[in-house]
Design a protein around this motif. Structure first.
Motif, PDB file in Angstrom:
ATOM      1  N   THR A 414       0.807  -1.229   0.000  1.00 57.90           N
ATOM      2  CA  THR A 414       0.000   0.000   0.000  1.00 57.90           C
ATOM      3  C   THR A 414       0.837   1.274   0.000  1.00 57.90           C
ATOM      4  O   THR A 414       0.281   2.360  -0.160  1.00 57.90           O
ATOM      5  CB  THR A 414      -0.916   0.019   1.239  1.00 57.90           C
ATOM      6  OG1 THR A 414      -0.100   0.067   2.430  1.00 57.90           O
ATOM      7  CG2 THR A 414      -1.804  -1.218   1.281  1.00 57.90           C
ATOM      8  N   ASP A 415       2.177   1.160   0.195  1.00 59.79           N
ATOM      9  CA  ASP A 415       3.074   2.313   0.320  1.00 59.79           C
ATOM     10  C   ASP A 415       2.773   3.146   1.563  1.00 59.79           C
ATOM     11  O   ASP A 415       3.236   4.276   1.703  1.00 59.79           O
ATOM     12  CB  ASP A 415       2.996   3.221  -0.919  1.00 59.79           C
ATOM     13  CG  ASP A 415       3.782   2.646  -2.087  1.00 59.79           C
ATOM     14  OD1 ASP A 415       4.726   1.883  -1.830  1.00 59.79           O
ATOM     15  OD2 ASP A 415       3.451   2.954  -3.234  1.00 59.79           O
ATOM     16  N   LEU A 416       1.985   2.599   2.488  1.00 62.64           N
ATOM     17  CA  LEU A 416       1.663   3.301   3.724  1.00 62.64           C
ATOM     18  C   LEU A 416       2.908   3.370   4.611  1.00 62.64           C
ATOM     19  O   LEU A 416       3.607   2.370   4.791  1.00 62.64           O
ATOM     20  CB  LEU A 416       0.539   2.568   4.462  1.00 62.64           C
ATOM     21  CG  LEU A 416      -0.124   3.319   5.619  1.00 62.64           C
ATOM     22  CD1 LEU A 416      -0.953   4.475   5.079  1.00 62.64           C
ATOM     23  CD2 LEU A 416      -1.011   2.364   6.421  1.00 62.64           C
ATOM     24  N   LEU A 417       3.197   4.545   5.145  1.00 60.99           N
ATOM     25  CA  LEU A 417       4.344   4.741   6.017  1.00 60.99           C
ATOM     26  C   LEU A 417       3.902   4.707   7.474  1.00 60.99           C
ATOM     27  O   LEU A 417       2.948   5.388   7.846  1.00 60.99           O
ATOM     28  CB  LEU A 417       5.012   6.088   5.725  1.00 60.99           C
ATOM     29  CG  LEU A 417       5.510   6.331   4.294  1.00 60.99           C
ATOM     30  CD1 LEU A 417       6.138   7.716   4.190  1.00 60.99           C
ATOM     31  CD2 LEU A 417       6.495   5.259   3.868  1.00 60.99           C
ATOM     32  N   LEU A 418       4.581   3.912   8.292  1.00 59.34           N
ATOM     33  CA  LEU A 418       4.331   3.870   9.728  1.00 59.34           C
ATOM     34  C   LEU A 418       5.504   4.547  10.414  1.00 59.34           C
ATOM     35  O   LEU A 418       6.647   4.103  10.294  1.00 59.34           O
ATOM     36  CB  LEU A 418       4.175   2.435  10.220  1.00 59.34           C
ATOM     37  CG  LEU A 418       3.860   2.272  11.708  1.00 59.34           C
ATOM     38  CD1 LEU A 418       2.530   2.941  12.037  1.00 59.34           C
ATOM     39  CD2 LEU A 418       3.817   0.803  12.099  1.00 59.34           C
TER      40      LEU A 418
END
Length: 517
Positions: A414-418
């Motif tokens: 998803t290319d989501l950054l945490l």
């Protein structure tokens, strides 16, 4: 008075263990590693509270080693509930071809306050100069072991190929794998997924069922004699209910593979492609292929096979730019409307993907051929450019966060950054659109399934060449999944407008809380 004995209870240090086994030796079985680690933990007062295990995984890189990836992610996200990581030895941590990569993953743990211990090594991993030097040598030795083993295995495989034995992979349609003993006597046919159990046994290819052999020869006749294309042949076989050796439908690619593989004339060919040490897959030139001609019984005649190769080579000639545009113009004369599907279906025209690769996009190829689509497809090129920009912008954001001392992980799907294990962010690029009145508009679609805490909206300038500004939109203030932004949007939205990502980066910085006197 009663005599009393002071008893001090040793506090156990919480630790996780990481074990990995590829296919090397029994000494590296996860059970053996676990025994050594348990003994080490008992002597050093560690309590193993979690186990990360990668079984049957190569140590050449981190790809595919889900447990090591999970370990690093837990450490970086601050959810690791242990203070140490116990590993059998340096090679179990990884046989990385770049020793610095091995050091990098250990450094990530050290930076998070979690030490790494190599239980079977003869040195203490205490950060001193001696351990640092020995560890560096061990890492280099681990990588060199894989390189030497790769060379030895390759040489052994080449020798077996030259002797006429099959090396790996399914037999293919019309063929079967036959197991033979050291005297060359046939033992049994191997079903798909089966492999030999004795070191002295070998595998060769033999002809399959007569029905499959006739189908193979029929494919060659349809291609050579009748002049049918691969797509037409695939459609014919599918219509008759004839499936591939994997039980799937035929397509252009599977027919091409059947028409070009030399095993159908009995040749044993190896090293056509290389993927050594999992670094980079390359297609090798024919002069370095390893081969044994006439190793197996032929399924089709050499005359039929080599005639097919000549036809394929003639069709696969390299077109010049002008020849490719001429093909498009010829197609335009026959069809008023061009499309990728129409180009792919044309027999004497390069594929649409070839046009995209050569000219950057189909739209540019259309323009060179003098074709004007009914609709304005310029947005396709702009969107393609934005897709190419997106990974670079993501890497830039991660580098900024890292420089600020934040820990950040990226979900590959998803290319989501945490960030710091506390909040998430995603990035959306929006192209600039101009209305008939000359006003500028930006459309944004917020991904509801991902639901990031902060959406970084990147607005492009009027020419869609440069980044104009950024909006940092918190999820709590996004009332709709679709937003239309103007040049000025009022205080409700423009409060979140920034010229750079400096403010976003500053959100991730850690600061000490002053203790009240």
């Amino acid at each position: 008075m009663h005599a009393s004995t002071d008893q001090t209870e040793t506090k156990l240090v919480r630790a996780a263990q990481y074990v990995r086994m590829s296919t090397e030796h029994q000494q590296y079985s996860t059970a053996n590693q676990d025994d050594i680690i348990q003994e080490y933990a008992k002597k050093r007062s560690f309590e193993i509270v979690k186990t990360y295990a990668d079984e049957g995984k190569s140590g050449l890189n981190v790809a595919g080693r889900r447990s090591l990836q999970a370990l690093i992610a837990d450490v970086q996200n601050g959810v690791a509930d242990y203070e140490a990581i116990l590993v059998y030895d340096v090679s179990r941590w990884g046989r990385f071809q770049d020793a610095d990569e091995s050091a990098y993953y250990e450094y990530l743990c050290k930076r998070a306050g979690i030490s790494v211990h190599y239980c079977a090594e003869q040195f203490e991993n205490d950060g001193g100069p001696t351990s640092t030097i020995i560890k560096s040598v061990k890492r280099a030795m681990a990588g060199e072991y894989s390189r030497e083993l790769s060379t030895k295995v390759f040489q052994g495989q080449c020798r077996l190929i030259e002797l006429g034995y099959r090396q790996g992979g399914p037999a293919g349609f019309g063929l079967r794998r036959m197991l033979i003993d050291q005297a060359g006597e046939a033992k049994a046919q191997l079903a798909r997924g089966e492999c030999k159990s004795l070191q002295t046994d070998r595998v060769i290819l033999v002809k399959g069922p007569e029905q499959e052999i006739e189908t193979v020869n029929r494919v060659y006749r349809m291609f050579v004699v009748e002049g049918q294309r691969e797509r037409q042949i695939a459609e014919q076989l599918n219509s008759e209910g004839i499936n591939t050796d994997l039980g799937r439908l035929w397509n252009r690619g599977t027919i091409r593979q059947l028409l070009t593989n030399e095993k159908y004339i009995g040749n044993n060919v190896y090293n056509r492609t290389s993927f050594k040490l999992k670094q980079r897959r390359v297609c090798n030139e024919p002069d370095i292929w390893i081969r044994k001609d006439g190793a197996f019984d032929a399924v089709v005649s050499q005359e039929l096979f080599y005639t097919a190769q000549g036809i394929i080579r003639e069709r696969a000639k390299c077109y010049s730019d002008e020849e490719m545009i001429t093909c498009l113009r010829s197609l335009m004369e026959q069809n008023p409307t061009l499309s990728a599907g129409l180009i792919d279906a044309a027999d004497n025209t390069p594929t649409s993907s070839t046009y995209r690769t050569r000219f950057g996009s189909l739209i540019r190829a259309y323009r060179l051929a003098g074709y004007q689509p009914d609709r304005d497809y310029e947005y396709i090129e702009i969107n393609q450019k934005l897709r190419e920009m997106h990974p670079d912008l993501i890497r830039d954001v991660m580098a900024r966060l890292g420089a600020a001392g934040a820990s950040v992980t990226q979900d590959v799907d998803t290319d989501l950054l945490l960030i710091n294990g506390e909040y998430s962010a995603s990035m959306v690029l929006s192209r600039c659109r101009q209305t008939k009145a000359g006003s500028l508009r930006w459309m944004i679609n917020v991904e509801q399934k991902v639901a990031p805490d902060i959406t970084i909206l990147v607005r492009m300038d009027a020419a869609n060449e440069q980044v104009a500004d950024y909006y940092l939109l918190p999820i709590m203030d996004i009332q709709t999944p679709r937003l239309l932004l103007c040049e000025s949007n009022g205080v409700y939205l423009d409060t979140y407008q920034f010229d750079s990502l400096d403010y976003f980066t500053s959100l991730s910085e850690r600061r000490k809380i002053e203790v009240a006197a």
